[in-house]
Motif scaffolding. Structure first.
Motif, PDB file in Angstrom:
ATOM      1  N   ASN A 152       1.736  17.646 -31.096  1.00 50.29           N
ATOM      2  CA  ASN A 152       0.484  18.336 -31.329  1.00 50.29           C
ATOM      3  C   ASN A 152      -0.370  17.621 -32.376  1.00 50.29           C
ATOM      4  O   ASN A 152       0.103  16.777 -33.127  1.00 50.29           O
ATOM      5  N   LEU A 153      -1.657  18.013 -32.429  1.00 49.68           N
ATOM      6  CA  LEU A 153      -2.628  17.318 -33.270  1.00 49.68           C
ATOM      7  C   LEU A 153      -2.366  17.406 -34.775  1.00 49.68           C
ATOM      8  O   LEU A 153      -2.663  16.451 -35.498  1.00 49.68           O
ATOM      9  N   PRO A 154      -1.861  18.542 -35.317  1.00 47.94           N
ATOM     10  CA  PRO A 154      -1.672  18.589 -36.780  1.00 47.94           C
ATOM     11  C   PRO A 154      -0.828  17.438 -37.320  1.00 47.94           C
ATOM     12  O   PRO A 154      -1.115  16.913 -38.398  1.00 47.94           O
ATOM     13  N   VAL A 155       0.186  17.018 -36.568  1.00 47.58           N
ATOM     14  CA  VAL A 155       1.019  15.921 -37.049  1.00 47.58           C
ATOM     15  C   VAL A 155       0.257  14.596 -36.973  1.00 47.58           C
ATOM     16  O   VAL A 155       0.397  13.734 -37.850  1.00 47.58           O
ATOM     17  N   VAL A 198      -0.106  12.264 -40.213  1.00 53.61           N
ATOM     18  CA  VAL A 198       0.290  10.853 -40.239  1.00 53.61           C
ATOM     19  C   VAL A 198      -0.903   9.979 -40.600  1.00 53.61           C
ATOM     20  O   VAL A 198      -0.802   9.050 -41.412  1.00 53.61           O
ATOM     21  N   ALA A 199      -2.075  10.294 -40.029  1.00 57.81           N
ATOM     22  CA  ALA A 199      -3.272   9.501 -40.314  1.00 57.81           C
ATOM     23  C   ALA A 199      -3.648   9.617 -41.794  1.00 57.81           C
ATOM     24  O   ALA A 199      -4.048   8.627 -42.425  1.00 57.81           O
ATOM     25  N   GLU A 200      -3.494  10.824 -42.350  1.00 56.87           N
ATOM     26  CA  GLU A 200      -3.785  11.001 -43.777  1.00 56.87           C
ATOM     27  C   GLU A 200      -2.835  10.164 -44.627  1.00 56.87           C
ATOM     28  O   GLU A 200      -3.243   9.528 -45.608  1.00 56.87           O
ATOM     29  N   GLY A 201      -1.551  10.161 -44.258  1.00 55.69           N
ATOM     30  CA  GLY A 201      -0.578   9.353 -44.988  1.00 55.69           C
ATOM     31  C   GLY A 201      -0.933   7.879 -44.920  1.00 55.69           C
ATOM     32  O   GLY A 201      -0.860   7.151 -45.912  1.00 55.69           O
ATOM     33  N   GLY A 202      -1.335   7.449 -43.746  1.00 57.67           N
ATOM     34  CA  GLY A 202      -1.711   6.053 -43.564  1.00 57.67           C
ATOM     35  C   GLY A 202      -2.929   5.678 -44.391  1.00 57.67           C
ATOM     36  O   GLY A 202      -2.963   4.632 -45.047  1.00 57.67           O
ATOM     37  N   MET A 203      -3.923   6.564 -44.395  1.00 54.61           N
ATOM     38  CA  MET A 203      -5.145   6.296 -45.165  1.00 54.61           C
ATOM     39  C   MET A 203      -4.870   6.276 -46.660  1.00 54.61           C
ATOM     40  O   MET A 203      -5.504   5.530 -47.414  1.00 54.61           O
ATOM     41  N   ALA A 204      -3.925   7.110 -47.106  1.00 49.89           N
ATOM     42  CA  ALA A 204      -3.598   7.143 -48.532  1.00 49.89           C
ATOM     43  C   ALA A 204      -2.985   5.822 -48.971  1.00 49.89           C
ATOM     44  O   ALA A 204      -3.181   5.372 -50.096  1.00 49.89           O
ATOM     45  N   LEU A 205      -2.238   5.187 -48.074  1.00 46.29           N
ATOM     46  CA  LEU A 205      -1.559   3.943 -48.415  1.00 46.29           C
ATOM     47  C   LEU A 205      -2.460   2.729 -48.167  1.00 46.29           C
ATOM     48  O   LEU A 205      -2.533   1.824 -49.000  1.00 46.29           O
ATOM     49  N   ILE A 206      -3.098   2.724 -47.003  1.00 45.78           N
ATOM     50  CA  ILE A 206      -3.895   1.563 -46.568  1.00 45.78           C
ATOM     51  C   ILE A 206      -5.301   2.061 -46.232  1.00 45.78           C
ATOM     52  O   ILE A 206      -5.586   2.400 -45.082  1.00 45.78           O
TER      53      ILE A 206
END
Lengths: 416, 94
Positions: free
Chosen positions: A307-310, A314-322
């Motif tokens: 589903n979309l929430p995950v 994941v995209a938020e985690g990615g943006m926080a790192l890179i």
């Protein structure tokens, strides 16, 4: 046909008309010594090692769909042996050593690339935990290296080092870790097993088990009844359903894990990076796509889609790192069904039914384990004794209190 | 996924925390049941493909526990009940 550069040149000069199908497509025989249920990475590797290492003959692999169509074709292709606990680390290091010789052994290009994997840390406590893990890895014969902040910066200068919540303080590096071409692993094992006389039977779903006086006699399938002296089940994701045919309930829940790939980009991330605190990990495929993922969705699922929430998480985690990741466009996302076990570790063991063996509970770590899982499962089936590196993966370890809980979460499968 | 909360109407599944099979309501009696029953309760699951009754906790909402009936193959949510009602109907509690 043995593959070589001469082979490719000769075919190139003759219009590539001489290539043969890579494996046979046999009809099932009435009876086999050993039947492996599940034509994924683990099942195919098991059949290969049974024939190659343990001298077994009259082996079949039954696959309800097509070879390599399950989780071996749906993962993010990472190989590593950076575990902490004694029940796990020797097994995964054995797997890593098998990866290192795999392509020569199978005569198949699985694109094994030891490009290095780092686990980022953000606090003193996390660094201490990673030092401990690295020491455990070294004690078990693996490689590990602690990188400080500057060491990480030299590798990946574009990370958000001064993130307010998770500033990057360093990383645990395993240089021998990396990636492999997941489909090619399944195809390589299939081809090598077929060459050793294993029957790979596709479109053949197991619908029942013939058990007489506590002993397996054979299987009912959509392609007829197949007799077997021994049956090994390696159907991660669907283990509970298949083993229910033998009347067993397993310490497993099936959960969906999503993965993602962006459009192809120029070389950007040359290793594998995990950002545990942000529930994100990433590598870049040879084709250029950033392949990444995060946590499981967290609820029981057999849907092979999430589903979309995950996706957002994941995209938020990615943006926080890179932060630069925001400029890449997402090409695809997909889901696979994971056997989430009650302690986050797998099961390779006998069952209460004589002659019936189980390979299950890989959570989301099954791909890297493929060679050792196949080798150890073959060892168990052929010799009726566990391989030394897989001796802790017992089905009854929950009853005996011998859990292998890397994360220390207890019996909560959706948190491992 | 939207969960039709019996008190609050349709709520985003993100507001909830998932625990697992609703059979976890039926915890064996600690003094009478014995270790085998507790092992089975704690570690073994039916893990069906299809309809599954499961416990969801509305942490970002009214903090009620729900029993949600959901299809694990399609993710379709068929029913949501207050876990309290389910537990009382099964004879749990005093």
């Amino acid at each position: 046909m043995r593959y070589s550069i001469w082979n490719v040149l000769a075919q190139g000069l003759t219009g590539h008309r001489g290539w043969k199908p890579v494996w046979r497509d046999p009809a099932p025989q009435a009876d086999y010594d050993i039947v492996i249920v599940g034509g994924g990475g683990h099942g195919l590797a098991t059949a290969y090692y049974l024939a190659r290492e343990f001298g077994a003959r009259r082996i079949a692999v039954l696959e309800k769909g097509w070879l390599g169509g399950g989780n071996v074709g749906r993962n993010t292709t990472i190989i590593r042996s950076n575990y902490l606990l004694p029940g796990n680390e020797p097994f995964y290091e054995f797997s890593m050593k098998l990866w290192e010789g795999l392509e020569q052994e199978l005569n198949y290009n699985a694109m094994v690339s030891q490009r290095g994997i780092i686990n980022l840390f953000h606090t003193d406590a996390q660094r201490d935990a990673f030092v401990r893990r690295g020491n455990a890895m070294i004690l078990h014969g693996a490689d590990a290296e602690l990188l400080d902040r500057e060491g990480v910066r030299r590798l990946y200068p574009f990370l958000d080092f001064d993130n307010a919540r998770f500033p990057i303080k360093g990383a645990l590096m395993q240089r021998r870790g990396g990636t492999a071409r997941h489909d090619a692993v399944a195809w390589g094992y299939a081809r090598a097993a077929d060459a050793l006389g294993v029957d790979l039977i596709q479109n053949c779903e197991v619908t029942g088990m013939r058990i007489e006086a506590g002993r397996i006699r054979g299987l009912e399938t959509t392609r007829g009844r197949i007799g077997a002296r021994k049956v090994g089940v390696a159907v991660a994701g669907w283990s509970s359903r298949v083993m229910a045919m033998a009347g067993l309930r397993l310490p497993i829940e099936s959960h969906v894990l999503q993965a993602f790939v962006t459009e192809g980009l120029k070389p950007f991330i040359d290793g594998v990076m995990t950002f545990g605190a942000g529930h994100f990990y990433v590598s870049q495929s040879d084709k250029g796509g950033l392949v990444f993922g995060g946590d499981i969705d967290g609820y029981n699922s057999y849907a092979q889609r999430g589903n979309l929430p995950v996706i957002e998480d994941v995209a938020e985690g990615g943006m926080a790192l890179i932060p630069a990741l925001g400029r890449a466009r997402l090409l695809r996302s997909w889901g696979g069904v994971m056997d989430m076990s009650m302690d986050g570790s797998p099961i390779i063991d006998r069952t209460p039914v004589e002659g019936l063996y189980l390979n299950a509970g890989w959570c989301y770590g099954g791909f890297k384990a493929t060679p050792a899982s196949g080798f150890c499962f073959a060892h168990l089936i052929a010799r009726d004794a566990p391989h030394p590196t897989a001796a802790a993966y017992r089905l009854d370890r929950f009853r005996r209190g011998l859990m292998i809980d890397e994360k220390g979460q207890g019996a909560t499968p959706n948190l491992h | 996924m939207l969960i039709p909360h019996p008190l609050l109407g349709p709520r985003d599944a993100q507001e909830f925390v998932y625990l697992g099979d609703a059979a976890l309501i039926d915890r064996p009696d600690g003094t009478a049941a014995g270790i085998e029953a507790f092992h089975d309760y704690l570690y073994l699951r039916d893990n069906p493909a299809g309809q599954h009754r499961e416990l969801w906790y509305h942490e970002q909402g009214d903090r009620s526990w729900l029993v949600v009936t959901r299809d694990t193959v399609t993710h379709e949510i068929l029913k949501a009940e207050l876990a309290r009602d389910v537990a009382l109907a099964r004879g749990r509690g005093r």
